[in-house]
Design an enzyme around this catalytic site. Structure first.
Site, PDB file in Angstrom:
ATOM      1  N   HIS A 173      -7.179  -5.983  -1.210  1.00  0.00           N
ATOM      2  CA  HIS A 173      -6.078  -5.102  -0.867  1.00  0.00           C
ATOM      3  C   HIS A 173      -5.453  -5.717   0.419  1.00  0.00           C
ATOM      4  O   HIS A 173      -4.201  -5.749   0.572  1.00  0.00           O
ATOM      5  CB  HIS A 173      -6.499  -3.790  -0.401  1.00  0.00           C
ATOM      6  CG  HIS A 173      -5.403  -2.848  -0.144  1.00  0.00           C
ATOM      7  ND1 HIS A 173      -4.478  -2.473  -1.071  1.00  0.00           N
ATOM      8  CD2 HIS A 173      -5.009  -2.091   1.152  1.00  0.00           C
ATOM      9  CE1 HIS A 173      -3.750  -1.516  -0.718  1.00  0.00           C
ATOM     10  NE2 HIS A 173      -3.991  -1.364   0.674  1.00  0.00           N
ATOM     11  N   SER A 219       0.718  -1.112  -0.171  1.00  0.00           N
ATOM     12  CA  SER A 219      -0.128   0.088   0.056  1.00  0.00           C
ATOM     13  C   SER A 219       0.880   1.263  -0.146  1.00  0.00           C
ATOM     14  O   SER A 219       1.686   1.304  -0.899  1.00  0.00           O
ATOM     15  CB  SER A 219      -0.947  -0.053   1.184  1.00  0.00           C
ATOM     16  OG  SER A 219      -2.045   0.935   1.246  1.00  0.00           O
TER      17      SER A 219
END
Length: 673
Positions: free
Chosen positions: A646, A532
């Site tokens: 994610h 991320s």
């Protein structure tokens, strides 16, 4: 003769057990908690409810079966436990008597998501938040299409927040408040407007429910406006309580019903996470809010990252004492998370737990004489502990469970060495070093720098299977909290506002220099990885220095311009953070993009990204990969399937989590060993 502990493997993740959601019975004698595990053959996670007595004794399984039983909540009389389960093929509310008997489903909800179960004070109803899934995604519709050989219908998009990582795409579905009658199963929907309403909390007299909601004109574009609202528990018009807009979470009524405590802040335009949430108490009558933690300059709540810690979505994260004189809450501070208490009438908040630990959940009995805590550390994934309170503070938590006892005993785990080091401008940075379990200071080891996501979170004293695995494979691992991290004050977190790749880059390079100076790291064998924002920084680092010989960028950000329109949250135009919308100053966003520096990358790069990632969409990885291929640089791209989101490294399909860990090590071994 005892067997010598062995080094941890990627596959050892499959035999771990994970504790979450400890809930203390009203009389303080029993703790209900969730135990989650992985079934490798079915490649799925399952969880059941367990009970453990507070006066000692072995935990026992309370619900059985290959289900997802979560979020236990005791009835006010302590005779029943409500929980959420998928045992009827969709998330529903279930009830089970504590003294024995089968679980029974309470009411019937559409397919959707459930959160925040809350018993009414008299035990006759349960309030909860519910969001239905789009009709086209429901089982009945899917089966009909399959039978008729039909296509998935086109999506008609009318709102900015039309998708959410981990939850997928939505239509007009919203989170709404509902109650269900415990005796009849009748469900009553309290809110129905085009807003998301969450976190229901009953008033002491049971006549009113407090909740949080963003009721601005377009809440998708102004996510920081989360106000406190009230609605009659039998239905009716909602009224706003908070006088000044802010970001409120987790409302809890005072015992006398005059006030509601929340976690939040009064800067709704600050949505990136620089502003620390504080403990605020709101008057029900006037709407005026008082900040009870203004003096500690630390975020209230749990902000520590790990890859095995479990959380109970919708769980209350602050508690009033039974007499209303004080409140209990969590504070994240320099890599740890601790339990605190503060007097309602003011004064300095007091830290009730000590040491290098991570307290990530807690609950209390009805008299708040006892608390139960979910505590983990760098070498302990997390267990249930009892903390007597009463009039005596400073007690040591007593361990009630040890769910990974055999697992831990079998493995040679490494501890983390805490360090503080100087960055280039003279500031002090906090970090940790993890060495191989058979570390020899006379040898030279390859180093891997791990970078956390966020950016406004913290690494710290939480268990990281990944770090243990890398150390077991012969790497020295360093992880740090560079400027921008939580837990060190708002000024520290704000240091990278609109300047990713500035002070944070300097701090990360200073961390590497510090470890090299210790004499046991080979400066020619350096690796870097992160996910991320940590993936952004990995990309930024290899495009600004060639000192690393291998890099793995995960679920990363590469192009800040395209990220602004493809991320599932609309944050890039936050003028308090990036100063402008993308179309107003595209040059600024392009210079902030690692892709604009791609021609400088010479480090062999492995790209890991999930097709189901809606937070950092896979187009970010695609752009980087094609650019590096055109530049004829060494690069590989691993595309994980849509079922991986994610959060692949924390909650993704078990087999893909193992594949990811092994691919990281294979890449590092190829270039560093």
């Amino acid at each position: 003769m005892a067997t010598k502990p062995r080094k941890i493997s990627a596959e050892d993740l499959l035999t771990m057990r994970f504790v979450s959601g400890p809930q203390l019975s009203p009389d303080g004698t029993l703790v209900a908690f969730v135990l989650r595990w992985i079934n490798p053959e079915k490649n799925r996670y399952f969880s059941n409810l367990w009970l453990v007595p507070t006066d000692g004794g072995e935990p026992r399984r309370f619900t059985v079966g290959d289900y997802g039983d979560i979020s236990p909540r005791w009835s006010p009389d302590g005779r029943r436990i409500a929980f959420i389960s998928d045992r009827s093929d969709s998330s529903q509310i279930w009830l089970i008597p504590v003294d024995g008997g089968e679980a029974e489903q309470l009411g019937q909800l559409e397919e959707g998501s459930l959160a925040s179960l809350a018993w009414s004070p008299d035990g006759t109803k349960i309030a909860f938040a519910f969001r239905a899934i789009p009709p086209a995604d429901r089982k009945e519709e899917r089966d009909a299409r399959e039978e008729e050989h039909g296509s998935y219908p086109p999506r008609v998009i009318r709102r900015a927040g039309y998708r959410e990582d981990g939850a997928g795409y939505n239509g007009g579905e919203r989170w709404h408040l509902q109650t269900v009658c415990v005796e009849t199963g009748h469900v009553n929907q309290l809110t129905s407007e085009d807003y998301d309403d969450r976190s229901p909390a009953w008033s002491p007299d049971g006549r009113t429910i407090a909740f949080v909601s963003n009721r601005t004109e377009d809440g998708d574009l102004t996510p920081g406006y989360q106000d406190l609202w009230l609605i009659p528990s039998d239905g009716g018009a909602a009224r706003r309580v908070t006088k000044q807009s802010g970001h409120m979470q987790n409302p809890v009524w005072s015992p006398d019903g005059a006030e509601i405590a929340c976690i939040g802040h009064d800067r709704p335009d600050e949505i990136w996470g620089v502003s620390d949430p504080h403990l605020r108490v709101v008057s029900v009558e006037s709407g005026e809010a008082q900040d009870l933690t203004v003096g500690i300059d630390r975020p209230v709540g749990h902000h520590t990252l790990g890859d095995t810690s479990e959380s109970d979505v919708g769980a209350v994260s602050l508690i009033w004492s039974a007499d209303g004189a004080r409140l209990f809450f969590l504070v994240s501070d320099q890599g740890s998370c601790h339990l605190y208490a503060v007097n309602r009438n003011g004064g300095e908040p007091r830290q009730l737990t000590q040491g290098a630990i991570d307290v990530c959940a807690f609950s209390a009995d009805s008299e708040t004489t006892r608390l139960v805590l979910q505590i983990g550390s760098f070498t302990e994934p997390g267990d249930v502990y009892l903390l007597p309170i009463g009039d005596a503070e400073g007690n040591t938590p007593v361990r009630l469970t040890d769910v990974n006892r055999e697992w831990n005993a079998e493995l040679a785990l490494s501890d983390a060495e805490e360090i503080w080091f100087d960055t280039y401008d003279g500031g002090k940075i906090h970090g940790w070093i993890v060495k191989p379990p058979d570390f020899d200071p006379q040898q030279k080891y390859p180093l891997i720098l791990e970078i956390h996501g966020g950016p406004h979170t913290q690494y710290g004293n939480a268990f990281f299977h990944e770090f243990q695995f890398l150390a077991a494979r012969g790497y020295v691992v360093i992880y740090t909290n560079p400027r921008g991290s939580k837990g060190y004050g708002e000024t520290y977190a704000a240091a990278i506002r609109g300047d990713w790749g500035g002070p944070d880059f300097d701090d990360l390079m200073a961390a590497v220099d510090y470890v090299i100076d210790q004499g046991y790291v080979d400066s020619e064998r350096l690796g870097v990885t992160g996910g991320s924002y940590g993936g952004f920084m990995t990309n930024w680092i290899v495009s600004h220095t060639d000192r690393f010989k291998a890099a793995v960028t995960q679920r990363s950000v590469t192009n800040m311009i395209s990220m602004a329109g493809t991320c599932d949250v609309q944050l890039m135009g936050d003028r308090t953070y990036f100063s402008s919308e993308v179309w107003e100053d595209p040059t600024f966003y392009w210079k902030l993009s690692p892709l604009s520096h791609v021609q400088n990358i010479s480090t062999p790069l492995l790209i890991l990204h999930s097709e189901g990632d809606l937070r950092c969409p896979i187009e970010q990885a695609e752009q980087l990969f094609i650019a590096l291929k055109r530049l004829k640089r060494e690069v590989e791209f691993v595309r994980y399937p849509p079922e991986a989101s994610h959060d692949l490294s924390r909650s993704g399909p078990p087999d893909l989590r193992i594949h990811r860990l092994n691919r990281i090590v294979e890449w590092m071994d190829k270039h560093l060993q």
